[in-house]
Design an enzyme around this catalytic site. Structure first.
Site, PDB file in Angstrom:
ATOM      1  N   ASN A   1       0.882  -1.176   0.000  1.00  0.00           N
ATOM      2  CA  ASN A   1       0.000   0.000   0.000  1.00  0.00           C
ATOM      3  C   ASN A   1       0.912   1.216   0.000  1.00  0.00           C
ATOM      4  OD1 ASN A   1      -1.757   2.107   0.447  1.00  0.00           O
ATOM      5  ND2 ASN A   1      -2.740   1.202   2.242  1.00  0.00           N
TER       6      ASN A   1
ATOM      7  N   HIS B   1     -16.379   3.628   8.329  1.00  0.00           N
ATOM      8  CA  HIS B   1     -14.909   3.564   8.370  1.00  0.00           C
ATOM      9  C   HIS B   1     -14.428   4.936   8.823  1.00  0.00           C
ATOM     10  CE1 HIS B   1     -10.863   2.268   6.758  1.00  0.00           C
ATOM     11  NE2 HIS B   1     -10.712   3.570   6.925  1.00  0.00           N
TER      12      HIS B   1
ATOM     13  N   ARG C   1      -9.816  17.092   6.046  1.00  0.00           N
ATOM     14  CA  ARG C   1     -10.698  17.339   4.908  1.00  0.00           C
ATOM     15  C   ARG C   1     -12.056  17.821   5.377  1.00  0.00           C
ATOM     16  NH1 ARG C   1      -9.819  11.597   2.090  1.00  0.00           N
ATOM     17  NH2 ARG C   1      -7.955  11.318   3.359  1.00  0.00           N
TER      18      ARG C   1
ATOM     19  N   ARG D   1      -7.706  11.403  19.076  1.00  0.00           N
ATOM     20  CA  ARG D   1      -7.272  11.127  20.448  1.00  0.00           C
ATOM     21  C   ARG D   1      -6.904  12.411  21.171  1.00  0.00           C
ATOM     22  NH1 ARG D   1      -2.967   6.824  18.353  1.00  0.00           N
ATOM     23  NH2 ARG D   1      -2.768   8.587  16.925  1.00  0.00           N
TER      24      ARG D   1
ATOM     25  N   GLY E   1      -9.348   3.448  12.452  1.00  0.00           N
ATOM     26  CA  GLY E   1      -8.643   3.818  13.680  1.00  0.00           C
ATOM     27  C   GLY E   1      -9.535   4.418  14.748  1.00  0.00           C
TER      28      GLY E   1
ATOM     29  N   GLY F   1     -13.078   4.367  14.622  1.00  0.00           N
ATOM     30  CA  GLY F   1     -14.214   3.475  14.833  1.00  0.00           C
ATOM     31  C   GLY F   1     -13.894   2.283  15.706  1.00  0.00           C
ATOM     32  N   GLU F   2     -12.666   1.764  15.586  1.00  0.00           N
ATOM     33  CA  GLU F   2     -12.271   0.580  16.359  1.00  0.00           C
ATOM     34  C   GLU F   2     -11.828   0.920  17.779  1.00  0.00           C
ATOM     35  OE1 GLU F   2      -9.309  -1.649  14.180  1.00  0.00           O
ATOM     36  OE2 GLU F   2     -10.353  -1.255  12.287  1.00  0.00           O
ATOM     37  N   ASN F   3     -11.328   2.147  17.991  1.00  0.00           N
ATOM     38  CA  ASN F   3     -10.650   2.440  19.254  1.00  0.00           C
ATOM     39  C   ASN F   3     -11.282   3.540  20.100  1.00  0.00           C
ATOM     40  OD1 ASN F   3      -8.255   0.638  18.970  1.00  0.00           O
ATOM     41  ND2 ASN F   3      -7.958   1.860  17.127  1.00  0.00           N
TER      42      ASN F   3
ATOM     43  N   GLU G   1      -7.883  -4.633   5.275  1.00  0.00           N
ATOM     44  CA  GLU G   1      -7.801  -4.447   3.831  1.00  0.00           C
ATOM     45  C   GLU G   1      -6.701  -5.302   3.212  1.00  0.00           C
ATOM     46  OE1 GLU G   1      -8.697   0.218   3.335  1.00  0.00           O
ATOM     47  OE2 GLU G   1      -7.520  -0.348   5.094  1.00  0.00           O
TER      48      GLU G   1
END
Length: 403
Positions: free
Chosen positions: A12, A207, A240, A284, A330, A332-334, A384
């Site tokens: 990637n 996401h 953005r 964070r 990042g 959404g999961e944490n 991914e």
């Protein structure tokens, strides 16, 4: 696993970084992964995670080719180089030309991918990574996996802009979406984990990270998504804007003298969480500041959450029913904080936060974070790289083709 089993190298390549992972064919977990970052700068480095350890070293040369060269040296040191059977590449935008994963045939195709105008921050870097990989593995099949491919099942009602049709017909201006590889994986995992019927299910995947998007998935296929022609449309992101009235941009241009390039830079790099908070693009940092009493940080996160909830509601309208909302990426999961603020706003959809469960889900864990069971709110870590590895193995003839 057999020591001689073939390997898939997943790359990637970003503008100043190169992520990679090495998968045995058919396996769900990589043997190793890593990140080369700050490419093009004097302090460029590469980190390789293998056997439970993280090894970080400086890069020479400091460019993408240097990163690939260091990766090749690692593969040879491990005795894995000769086992690499194919290389898979993540590509952000394939336009309407590339509607599914495919084998990279020649340099002309790489050039076409690299010059796609709809992802100017991403696609040129993907092409650099492809060329470096072709140089390192000239005899191997290289496979491109496009983020936009998953969104190609949207109907014209979802992907057309209400602009003069000639701009779509002549220039390809339409909504393409992004993060499709993640949405594809997470929607599939959500269906699997919740025991939903793959042929009769409605899921909204969120996401959330420095780049954020949400997608409505009906029976495993995308029917609508938040991102548009480029990764700028939709949710509030790290730097953005997400959705913004064009009239606001025109007004700013008239008042400040910003030209088109200046507006694009402002909207892509200076806005979002960073621009609104005037503090950071990192969720964070903003969460810590908000909890410490920073009103502007709290207000910024409220805008982020409000826009997310508005999109979840809008995407639900694209489905006959809503079975689940899945959080990934990042944030959404944490971020239990963001998930909690989001679910508390979605009671109209029948979602009910389970505060105790929500507080325990982070760091790669999956789990249900709602008391409600229809719809369900669930956290599903994205992967991914695994999707890219599987597509690459199939196209290289190392796994059976999907029915």
């Amino acid at each position: 696993m057999p020591t001689s089993s073939p390997l898939i190298l997943v790359i990637n390549s970003g503008s100043s970084s190169l992520k990679f992972a090495i998968y045995p064919v058919g396996e769900r977990q990589p043997l190793a992964s890593g990140l080369a970052e700050r490419l093009g700068q004097s302090d460029a480095s590469i980190r390789i995670d293998v056997d439970g350890t993280k090894n970080k070293n400086p890069l020479t040369p400091t460019n993408h080719q240097g990163a690939v060269d260091a990766l090749m040296a690692f593969l040879k040191e491990r005795g894995w180089f000769e086992r690499v059977a194919a290389v898979g590449h993540r590509v952000v935008n394939g336009g309407e030309r590339f509607t599914e994963s495919c084998i990279v045939t020649d340099d002309a195709m790489i050039e076409e991918i690299g010059t796609c105008p709809f992802a100017p921050l991403h696609n040129p870097a993907h092409a650099i990574g492809m060329r470096a990989a072709v140089h390192a593995f000239p005899a191997l099949k290289q496979v491109a996996v496009f983020d936009t491919a998953f969104h190609q099942t949207m109907k014209p009602e979802a992907y057309l802009y209400a602009l003069p049709r000639k701009y779509y017909r002549d220039l390809g201006v339409r909504r393409y979406g992004a993060h499709g590889t993640s949405h594809r994986y997470v929607s599939g995992e959500t269906i699997r984990l919740l025991g939903l019927d793959p042929n009769d299910s409605g899921v909204v995947v969120c996401h959330l990270g420095n780049g954020s998007s949400a997608t409505a998935v009906l029976n495993g296929k995308c029917v609508d998504t938040s991102m548009g022609l480029t990764p700028l449309e939709g949710l509030v992101m790290g730097t953005r804007t997400g959705d913004v009235d064009y009239g606001a941009l025109a007004y700013i241009a008239k008042k400040t003298g910003l030209d088109v390039d200046g507006l694009e830079k402002m909207a892509n790099r200076e806005s979002g969480l960073l621009g609104l908070s005037e503090l950071s693009n990192d969720c964070r940092t903003l969460t810590e500041a908000a909890q410490a009493g920073n009103h502007q940080a709290e207000e910024t996160l409220d805008v982020f959450v409000f826009r997310l909830c508005r999109y979840i509601g809008a995407l639900t309208a694209a489905l006959p029913r809503l079975d689940a909302v899945a959080f990934t990426g990042g944030i959404g999961e944490n971020s239990a904080y963001i998930r909690a603020k989001t679910l508390k706003r979605l009671s109209a959809l029948g979602l009910d936060l389970d505060e105790e469960a929500n507080a325990t889900i982070f760091g790669g864990k999956s789990g249900i974070v709602s008391r409600s069971r229809k719809p369900v709110a669930i956290v599903v870590p994205t992967d991914e790289e695994r999707v890219i590895a599987e597509d690459t193995a199939r196209l290289a003839g190392l796994l059976p083709a999907k029915a």
